[in-house]
Write an enzyme that holds these catalytic residues in place. Structure first.
Site, mmCIF file in Angstrom:
data_model
loop_
_atom_site.group_PDB
_atom_site.id
_atom_site.type_symbol
_atom_site.label_atom_id
_atom_site.label_comp_id
_atom_site.label_asym_id
_atom_site.label_seq_id
_atom_site.Cartn_x
_atom_site.Cartn_y
_atom_site.Cartn_z
ATOM 1 N N TRP A 197 0.831 -1.220 0.000
ATOM 2 C CA TRP A 197 0.000 0.000 0.000
ATOM 3 C C TRP A 197 0.851 1.250 0.000
ATOM 4 C CZ3 TRP A 197 -4.265 -0.613 -2.200
ATOM 5 C CH2 TRP A 197 -5.037 -1.761 -2.012
ATOM 6 N N LYS A 202 -12.587 -1.779 6.101
ATOM 7 C CA LYS A 202 -11.902 -2.685 7.026
ATOM 8 C C LYS A 202 -12.446 -2.522 8.446
ATOM 9 C CE LYS A 202 -8.947 -2.912 3.430
ATOM 10 N NZ LYS A 202 -8.070 -2.012 2.683
ATOM 11 N N ASP A 248 -1.963 6.608 6.317
ATOM 12 C CA ASP A 248 -3.028 5.819 5.684
ATOM 13 C C ASP A 248 -3.474 4.748 6.694
ATOM 14 O OD1 ASP A 248 -4.611 4.009 4.334
ATOM 15 O OD2 ASP A 248 -3.122 3.510 2.795
HETATM 16 C C1 LIG Z 1 -7.462 -1.523 1.567
HETATM 17 C C2 LIG Z 1 -6.370 -0.506 1.655
HETATM 18 C C3 LIG Z 1 -6.204 0.491 0.691
HETATM 19 C C4 LIG Z 1 -7.076 0.594 -0.548
HETATM 20 O O1 LIG Z 1 -8.348 0.994 -0.220
HETATM 21 P P1 LIG Z 1 -9.410 1.321 -1.380
HETATM 22 O O2 LIG Z 1 -10.530 1.872 -0.579
HETATM 23 O O3 LIG Z 1 -9.705 0.049 -2.082
HETATM 24 O O4 LIG Z 1 -8.798 2.325 -2.276
HETATM 25 C C5 LIG Z 1 -5.191 1.416 0.883
HETATM 26 N N1 LIG Z 1 -4.384 1.361 1.949
HETATM 27 C C6 LIG Z 1 -4.497 0.404 2.888
HETATM 28 C C7 LIG Z 1 -3.574 0.397 4.057
HETATM 29 C C8 LIG Z 1 -5.500 -0.556 2.767
HETATM 30 O O5 LIG Z 1 -5.636 -1.506 3.706
#
Ligand SMILES: *Cc1c(COP(=O)(O)O)cnc(C)c1O
Length: 355
Positions: free
Chosen positions: A101, A191, A167
């Site tokens: 990521w 999540k 993030d």
């Molecule tokens: C799932 C995830 C993403 C991507 O998320 P989207 O909503 O599909 O763009 C980005 N960063 C992390 C740490 C993630 O777990």
């Protein structure tokens, strides 16, 4: 009983929240409509949105000088929205790469600025002393929890006057967080918050004037802050579910209670892996994620046997990410402790049979 869902995302939601959605679906808040069918600017939804923000602010103890935004485009959208909104007239940003990521965030940022790779590692968090930060960075971006690799920071980087951006897609609300250390915190919902389609953003208000002129209005922190995140039609259903999840967390005892529970779940699973001699986790112990636990079997040819058996035992979605292989158990807030105990029991039984 429903099976336990270890999916990395979209992920398990708290059962009481699902029950409440079902209960309220045909007639939300006495409106005679479902929440999907009402105006986002009507008094019912506006009141719900206000309450939801207040609940989140109290959960995370968000200081008054931070805006709470609900945006669209997911965390991947934020990979571009962050540089667009924070670069101002600067041309460099610092990024730390700890896995998939981080890497995607870097790739997107490179469309807008020069990325200084401050540090990188994929099986643990690089020691802060080794980071090479640039003097003129517009911000410092890192990934507190790498959902695919299972690498998590258990500390917050010290970025000085440079705004820190995190993030938090896969670890937000899993424990208390000192929001005041950050310029921007963002998290896709699917999540630990709710359904996909809505993205939580916390932004310190002195950063709202740093956007590049070409920033699309719908993706402008300043414009969305001025419009209560309703500069365009928001995904009301996802927002509604997020609000119910925030209330559920409060009922569980807030983030300290979440942290205790998450720690116990992770401890039980890592202990089972480490004691086994059959399962292994590649991440350095000081950087192991409490949310996403990747593990491999000593003999990968048993993977499909393991997966088929786990489904029969009511344990779903344990297949690891295709680039890592093996298994991955995601232990978000809504995964009950009993689910992890059931997984550990299954793993021991499987090892007895095949190990
Ligand atoms: C799932 C995830 C993403 C991507 O998320 P989207 O909503 O599909 O763009 C980005 N960063 C992390 C740490 C993630 O777990």
């Amino acid at each position: 009983m429903r099976p336990y869902n270890f999916s990395p995302g979209p992920a398990v939601l708290p059962e009481p929240v699902l029950e409440r959605i079902r209960h309220e679906l045909m007639d939300w808040n006495g409106t005679g409509c479902s929440v999907m069918e009402v105006s986002h600017r009507g008094k019912d939804f506006m009141a719900f949105a206000t309450r939801t923000e207040a609940t989140l602010r109290s959960l995370l103890a968000v200081p008054d000088n931070y805006k709470v935004l609900f945006m669209q485009g997911g965390a991947s959208g934020q990979f571009a929205i962050v540089p667009l909104n924070l670069l101002g007239d600067k041309s460099v940003a610092d990024y730390v790469n700890t896995g998939q990521w981080s890497n995607k965030a870097i790739g997107e940022a490179q469309r807008y600025c020069t990325v200084n790779l401050a540090a990188e590692d994929s099986i643990g968090v690089p020691a802060f002393e080794s980071w090479r930060l640039s003097a003129d960075a517009a911000y410092l971006h890192y990934t507190p929890n790498e959902t695919i690799g299972g690498v998590e920071y258990h500390w917050i980087p010290e970025s000085g006057d440079v705004p820190l951006v995190g993030d938090f897609s896969s670890s937000i609300l899993s424990r208390p967080l000192d929001v005041s250390r950050f310029g921007v915190i963002y998290a896709g919902a699917q999540k630990n918050i709710g359904p996909a389609g809505i993205t939580l953003v916390l932004v310190r208000d002195d950063l709202l004037d740093n956007a590049r002129p070409e920033t699309p209005g719908a993706f402008s922190y300043k414009q969305q802050a001025a419009a209560d995140s309703m500069s365009n039609t928001p995904p009301v259903f996802a927002w509604y579910v997020a609000g119910l999840v925030f209330e559920w967390i409060v009922e569980q005892g807030g983030l300290a209670a979440m942290e205790n529970c998450n720690q116990r779940k992770a401890d039980v699973l890592y202990a089972a892996i480490d004691e086994s001699g059959f399962y292994s986790n590649p991440v350095r112990p000081d950087s192991r994620s409490r949310m996403n636990v990747p593990f491999t079997l000593a003999d990968p040819s048993l993977d499909s046997e393991f997966l088929a058996g786990s489904v029969n035992a009511g344990l779903l979605n344990l297949k690891g990410h295709r680039i890592v292989g093996g298994m991955r158990a995601s232990l978000y807030n809504a995964m009950p402790e009993e689910g992890v105990l059931a997984l550990v029991e299954f793993m021991r039984e499987f090892e007895r049979k095949f190990g």
